[in-house]
Design a protein around this motif. Structure first.
Motif, PDB file in Angstrom:
ATOM      1  N   ASP A  78      26.324  28.505  53.254  1.00 16.26           N
ATOM      2  CA  ASP A  78      25.574  29.718  53.549  1.00 16.26           C
ATOM      3  C   ASP A  78      26.501  30.927  53.473  1.00 16.26           C
ATOM      4  OD1 ASP A  78      26.963  29.906  55.998  1.00 16.26           O
ATOM      5  OD2 ASP A  78      25.272  29.188  57.179  1.00 16.26           O
ATOM      6  N   SER A  79      25.948  32.115  53.665  1.00 16.40           N
ATOM      7  CA  SER A  79      26.708  33.348  53.498  1.00 16.40           C
ATOM      8  C   SER A  79      27.766  33.558  54.576  1.00 16.40           C
ATOM      9  CB  SER A  79      25.761  34.551  53.460  1.00 16.40           C
ATOM     10  OG  SER A  79      25.018  34.622  54.665  1.00 16.40           O
ATOM     11  N   SER A  80      27.695  32.818  55.675  1.00 18.56           N
ATOM     12  CA  SER A  80      28.700  32.951  56.732  1.00 18.56           C
ATOM     13  C   SER A  80      29.858  31.976  56.563  1.00 18.56           C
ATOM     14  CB  SER A  80      28.052  32.779  58.110  1.00 18.56           C
ATOM     15  OG  SER A  80      27.604  31.452  58.278  1.00 18.56           O
ATOM     16  N   GLY A  81      29.823  31.170  55.504  1.00 18.43           N
ATOM     17  CA  GLY A  81      30.914  30.237  55.238  1.00 18.43           C
ATOM     18  C   GLY A  81      30.705  28.854  55.815  1.00 18.43           C
ATOM     19  N   SER A  82      29.555  28.611  56.414  1.00 20.03           N
ATOM     20  CA  SER A  82      29.257  27.281  56.942  1.00 20.03           C
ATOM     21  C   SER A  82      28.828  26.368  55.798  1.00 20.03           C
ATOM     22  CB  SER A  82      28.134  27.364  57.974  1.00 20.03           C
ATOM     23  OG  SER A  82      28.544  28.127  59.084  1.00 20.03           O
ATOM     24  N   VAL A  83      28.959  25.060  56.042  1.00 18.75           N
ATOM     25  CA  VAL A  83      28.539  24.072  55.056  1.00 18.75           C
ATOM     26  C   VAL A  83      27.650  23.051  55.749  1.00 18.75           C
ATOM     27  CG1 VAL A  83      30.655  22.706  55.341  1.00 18.75           C
ATOM     28  CG2 VAL A  83      29.311  22.463  53.253  1.00 18.75           C
ATOM     29  N   ILE A  95      25.584  10.814  65.241  1.00 16.81           N
ATOM     30  CA  ILE A  95      24.872  11.657  64.287  1.00 16.81           C
ATOM     31  C   ILE A  95      24.412  12.966  64.924  1.00 16.81           C
ATOM     32  CG2 ILE A  95      22.868  11.817  62.749  1.00 16.81           C
ATOM     33  CD1 ILE A  95      25.038   9.816  61.793  1.00 16.81           C
ATOM     34  N   ALA A  96      23.577  12.893  65.942  1.00 14.57           N
ATOM     35  CA  ALA A  96      22.946  14.076  66.531  1.00 14.57           C
ATOM     36  C   ALA A  96      23.752  14.629  67.705  1.00 14.57           C
ATOM     37  CB  ALA A  96      21.538  13.743  66.990  1.00 14.57           C
ATOM     38  N   THR A  97      23.613  15.919  67.901  1.00  9.14           N
ATOM     39  CA  THR A  97      24.234  16.597  69.029  1.00  9.14           C
ATOM     40  C   THR A  97      23.176  16.931  70.076  1.00  9.14           C
ATOM     41  OG1 THR A  97      23.992  18.714  67.880  1.00  9.14           O
ATOM     42  CG2 THR A  97      26.114  17.582  67.652  1.00  9.14           C
ATOM     43  N   VAL A 114      23.696  18.029  59.194  1.00 10.48           N
ATOM     44  CA  VAL A 114      24.788  18.456  60.060  1.00 10.48           C
ATOM     45  C   VAL A 114      25.387  19.741  59.507  1.00 10.48           C
ATOM     46  CG1 VAL A 114      26.450  16.939  58.881  1.00 10.48           C
ATOM     47  CG2 VAL A 114      26.944  17.732  61.189  1.00 10.48           C
ATOM     48  N   LYS A 115      25.761  20.632  60.415  1.00 11.81           N
ATOM     49  CA  LYS A 115      26.375  21.908  60.047  1.00 11.81           C
ATOM     50  C   LYS A 115      27.830  21.910  60.501  1.00 11.81           C
ATOM     51  CE  LYS A 115      26.080  26.894  60.912  1.00 11.81           C
ATOM     52  NZ  LYS A 115      25.338  27.957  61.656  1.00 11.81           N
ATOM     53  N   THR A 121      34.771  22.032  61.504  1.00  9.51           N
ATOM     54  CA  THR A 121      34.356  21.695  62.857  1.00  9.51           C
ATOM     55  C   THR A 121      32.839  21.583  62.905  1.00  9.51           C
ATOM     56  OG1 THR A 121      36.243  22.901  63.769  1.00  9.51           O
ATOM     57  CG2 THR A 121      34.418  22.425  65.282  1.00  9.51           C
ATOM     58  N   ARG A 122      32.338  20.465  63.417  1.00 10.38           N
ATOM     59  CA  ARG A 122      30.889  20.281  63.499  1.00 10.38           C
ATOM     60  C   ARG A 122      30.297  21.286  64.487  1.00 10.38           C
ATOM     61  NH1 ARG A 122      27.898  14.829  65.535  1.00 10.38           N
ATOM     62  NH2 ARG A 122      28.925  15.452  67.462  1.00 10.38           N
ATOM     63  N   GLN A 123      29.232  21.950  64.056  1.00 14.43           N
ATOM     64  CA  GLN A 123      28.518  22.897  64.901  1.00 14.43           C
ATOM     65  C   GLN A 123      27.315  22.219  65.562  1.00 14.43           C
ATOM     66  OE1 GLN A 123      29.983  26.289  64.985  1.00 14.43           O
ATOM     67  NE2 GLN A 123      31.393  24.727  64.258  1.00 14.43           N
ATOM     68  N   TRP A 124      26.596  21.435  64.807  1.00 11.57           N
ATOM     69  CA  TRP A 124      25.476  20.648  65.328  1.00 11.57           C
ATOM     70  C   TRP A 124      25.076  19.597  64.299  1.00 11.57           C
ATOM     71  CZ3 TRP A 124      21.538  21.066  61.901  1.00 11.57           C
ATOM     72  CH2 TRP A 124      21.355  22.282  61.228  1.00 11.57           C
ATOM     73  N   GLY A 125      24.328  18.608  64.751  1.00 12.57           N
ATOM     74  CA  GLY A 125      23.797  17.570  63.879  1.00 12.57           C
ATOM     75  C   GLY A 125      22.461  17.106  64.413  1.00 12.57           C
ATOM     76  N   THR A 126      21.555  16.706  63.519  1.00 11.44           N
ATOM     77  CA  THR A 126      20.236  16.249  63.929  1.00 11.44           C
ATOM     78  C   THR A 126      19.725  15.138  63.021  1.00 11.44           C
ATOM     79  OG1 THR A 126      17.997  16.972  64.541  1.00 11.44           O
ATOM     80  CG2 THR A 126      18.936  17.946  62.539  1.00 11.44           C
TER      81      THR A 126
END
Length: 179
Positions: A78-83, A95-97, A114-115, A121-126
């Motif tokens: 995304d535009s903020s550099g996240s993957v 898997i999930a947070t 997952v982000k 660094t993992r931000q969240w996962g679902t």
């Protein structure tokens, strides 16, 4: 790659020219880097995500999975550099947070999303899916920061939301699109 079977399924780039590769591995070495989100192999097959700079030098790599089977089929930035890494899983853990859309495995296998931030660094996962077999093929983002998944399912619940084009399972394998 590592010392066993490694398969890359998807790649994405970011605004800085970095390249991300997603896939599936059975390798216990050669995938994750020191300090990675998950630096040890977790199960039968693990998903993986690796970042290379524009010169092809690995920046970081991580496994993603629990004690079951995972495959990372798509990634997007995304535009903020996240993957974002999207794939399928049969694992009940890893898997999930907390606070995620879906925190437990719903069926034979579920989709996962997952982000990670640009440092890995993992931000969240679902989890995403119903009580049967769910697959994901593509992940994408838009300029507003929304994430989209496209795939197929034989689950009769847990897929469609109220008021959408098709709210009920049609039979066989149905395609799905989720935002």
């Amino acid at each position: 790659g590592g010392t066993s079977t490694d398969t890359g399924y998807s790649c994405a780039t970011d605004a800085s020219g970095n390249v991300y590769l997603a896939g599936r591995t059975r390798s216990t070495t050669g995938i994750a880097t020191t300090g990675a989100h998950q630096n040890t192999f977790g199960g039968l097959d693990d998903a993986f995500l690796v970042k290379f700079n524009s010169s092809g030098v690995r920046q970081w790599g991580t496994y993603y999975g629990g004690t079951g089977t995972e495959s990372g089929y798509s990634c997007a930035t995304d535009s903020s550099g996240s993957v974002y890494l999207a794939g399928i899983t049969s694992s009940t853990t890893g898997i999930a947070t907390t606070g995620a859309h879906k925190t437990t495995l719903g069926g034979v296998n579920d989709v996962f999303l997952v982000k990670f931030n640009s440092s890995g660094t993992r931000q969240w996962g679902t989890y995403y899916g119903g009580k049967s077999y769910d697959l994901v093929y593509s992940c994408a983002t838009d300029a507003s920061g929304n994430v989209y998944l496209a795939g197929e399912t034989i689950s009769t619940t847990g897929i469609a939301s109220t008021g959408v084009h098709q709210t009920t399972f049609g039979g066989g394998f149905d395609a799905f699109l989720v935002k």
